[in-house]
Write an enzyme that holds these catalytic residues in place. Sequence first.
Site, PDB file in Angstrom:
ATOM      1  N   ASP A   1      37.676  38.531  41.870  1.00  0.00           N
ATOM      2  CA  ASP A   1      38.239  38.796  40.390  1.00  0.00           C
ATOM      3  C   ASP A   1      39.668  38.322  40.541  1.00  0.00           C
ATOM      4  O   ASP A   1      40.593  38.963  41.112  1.00  0.00           O
ATOM      5  CB  ASP A   1      38.238  40.424  40.237  1.00  0.00           C
ATOM      6  CG  ASP A   1      39.275  40.797  39.011  1.00  0.00           C
ATOM      7  OD1 ASP A   1      39.775  39.943  38.189  1.00  0.00           O
ATOM      8  OD2 ASP A   1      39.081  41.919  38.578  1.00  0.00           O
TER       9      ASP A   1
ATOM     10  N   LYS B   1      46.139  35.807  30.422  1.00  0.00           N
ATOM     11  CA  LYS B   1      46.980  36.136  31.405  1.00  0.00           C
ATOM     12  C   LYS B   1      47.609  34.982  32.066  1.00  0.00           C
ATOM     13  O   LYS B   1      48.691  35.085  32.872  1.00  0.00           O
ATOM     14  CB  LYS B   1      46.344  37.185  32.642  1.00  0.00           C
ATOM     15  CG  LYS B   1      46.008  38.268  32.277  1.00  0.00           C
ATOM     16  CD  LYS B   1      45.707  39.205  33.357  1.00  0.00           C
ATOM     17  CE  LYS B   1      44.735  40.392  33.089  1.00  0.00           C
ATOM     18  NZ  LYS B   1      45.187  41.362  32.164  1.00  0.00           N
TER      19      LYS B   1
ATOM     20  N   GLN C   1      44.429  38.413  38.011  1.00  0.00           N
ATOM     21  CA  GLN C   1      45.950  38.376  38.112  1.00  0.00           C
ATOM     22  C   GLN C   1      46.429  37.129  38.970  1.00  0.00           C
ATOM     23  O   GLN C   1      47.272  36.470  38.643  1.00  0.00           O
ATOM     24  CB  GLN C   1      46.383  39.604  38.944  1.00  0.00           C
ATOM     25  CG  GLN C   1      46.052  40.973  38.129  1.00  0.00           C
ATOM     26  CD  GLN C   1      47.023  41.063  36.945  1.00  0.00           C
ATOM     27  OE1 GLN C   1      48.034  40.298  36.863  1.00  0.00           O
ATOM     28  NE2 GLN C   1      46.631  41.835  36.045  1.00  0.00           N
TER      29      GLN C   1
ATOM     30  N   HIS D   1      40.271  46.834  39.397  1.00  0.00           N
ATOM     31  CA  HIS D   1      40.343  47.111  38.022  1.00  0.00           C
ATOM     32  C   HIS D   1      39.017  47.786  37.523  1.00  0.00           C
ATOM     33  O   HIS D   1      38.150  47.559  38.140  1.00  0.00           O
ATOM     34  CB  HIS D   1      40.743  45.885  37.256  1.00  0.00           C
ATOM     35  CG  HIS D   1      41.088  46.036  35.707  1.00  0.00           C
ATOM     36  ND1 HIS D   1      40.220  45.989  34.751  1.00  0.00           N
ATOM     37  CD2 HIS D   1      42.087  46.026  35.391  1.00  0.00           C
ATOM     38  CE1 HIS D   1      40.600  46.279  33.683  1.00  0.00           C
ATOM     39  NE2 HIS D   1      42.043  45.919  34.061  1.00  0.00           N
TER      40      HIS D   1
ATOM     41  N   CYS E   1      44.166  50.916  33.686  1.00  0.00           N
ATOM     42  CA  CYS E   1      42.577  50.777  33.956  1.00  0.00           C
ATOM     43  C   CYS E   1      42.343  50.638  35.682  1.00  0.00           C
ATOM     44  O   CYS E   1      41.213  49.943  35.866  1.00  0.00           O
ATOM     45  CB  CYS E   1      42.083  49.228  33.317  1.00  0.00           C
ATOM     46  SG  CYS E   1      42.163  48.998  31.660  1.00  0.00           S
TER      47      CYS E   1
END
Lengths: 128, 415
Positions: free
Chosen positions: B199, B225, B202, B122, B373
């Site tokens: 990261d 999220k 998600q 991303h 993104c």
Amino acid sequence: MDLYSEIILDYFKNPVNKGKIVEPTGTATEDNPTCGDKIRVDLLLDKKGKVLEAKFSGEGCAISQAATSMLTEKLIGKTPAQIKKIDNEMIYKMLNIPISPARVKCALLGLVTAKKAAILCGAPAAKK
Amino acid sequence: MFDPKKVKKDFPILSRKINGKPLVYLDNASTSQKPKSVINTISNYYENFNSNTHRGIHTMSEEATIAYENTREHVMKFINANLPKEIIFTRNTTEAINLVAYSWGEENIKSGDEIIVSAIEHHSNLVPWQELCRRKNATLKIIPIKKDLTLDLPAYEKMLSKKTKLVSITAMSNVLGYMPDLSKIIKAAHKVGALVLVDAAQSVAHLPTDVKKLDCDFLAFSSHKMLGPTGVGVLYGKYEILSDMNPFMFGGDMVKSVEQHKAYWNDLPWKFEAGTPNIADVIAFDAALTYLEKIGLENIHKHDQKLLKYAVAKFSKYEKHGVSLILPTYKSATFDSSQVSSILSFSIKGIHPHDIATIFNDEGVAIRSGYHCSQPLIEHLNLSSTARMSFYFYNTKADIDRAEIALKKTIKLFK
């Protein structure tokens, strides 16, 4: 009123003036980075300085493709100065569909590109 | 196992109609919806104990401080960290990554050093490192993506050297749903002495997260999220690393004492939380974590996989109409479910994703279209943009049936 009116779908499926001009008087490319749309407009002026031929190429959604195609038809016979004066309202009237804020850029991408090409019609040609 | 039809009722927004049709929300990779318990926690804070944290003597300030710090402990348990002070609240994942890039990066990256990211990141896990490398005259290396849309790990291993100072990698791609083999990536990085940032924006909503087992040095994610409010991000860092780092932002709350010309930093984690934090939303994040634990992350993962398989079976039927599924390891209607989860990106030949998303919206189905993104990845795939469906535990097979109706309508209209 439907966004994908018959006229819009017709211009999208069978675009008028889609292609490139071999030696255009002015040409410009613009993109819409949030959508990934990219449009090129080529203009060819006659001896009197009026648009003889206008063509567009590139990728985009149905709205930007149809709007640009319809616009190129309207450019024929106009001078670059007249093209620069076309306002956004003219595009909305021409499309005659509800344009939501998210689709404004799609509707106007062709006009922005055509204005840039019109400005470049006045620029001295590069030496060959 | 939970019943997705029942849990739907905990989310007020899911009973909304869009264009006269019941909403089918398939844009969970952008942000998840919020259960009533989270929404209630926000109003309860503002109605009953709204006050600033860490400074007041009065009752409400004490209550707010305790509730705020409770969330920190809850996050610690949720990702199996060692200490509450390893949990720093930021605005979002992007800010958490920037914190590392500015604070750790400024001190530890020198000219000639190398940072490794992957081709599927991303923008939030790419641009901060581009900028750090530019400031420090360091080199950014990119783990390439293979034809089957998985990462080329042998190529990654060849990239590693003593020059490698940091590997920053996603746990789950927001475009592909692909989950790289993190434990392999982290072990290899540690062998050459590099740190690893994960990261988890998600993945943390869909799979159990265990930072001890992973042995990552940093982990970043966002509350919004995973059922929580927007405006709350988390940076996890190993204690020894965070204690050596300088503050990222300066001002109130991050100081122990201040003289006219000099200040002394507060202890961890507060030295990284300058200014009044997002108190209400951090407190409501606690309720989101409680809700997720009640459902169970393992159960969520199982449900996600079932939905993805169902969606792939449905959408692959339209390949003859120009539909392409952009799914790692995908081959003739099957895929390796150990490597992908919860996301299905697709394109239709000759139809722009914005037009696809517009027709889906006419049918009440919310999906994402565009670059997500991840512009370098989308361009690598030779697409101008894609359409993306992303699932969560409150989605049902009936939701995917509705998406299929929208797909049929899209093909019919534009072809």
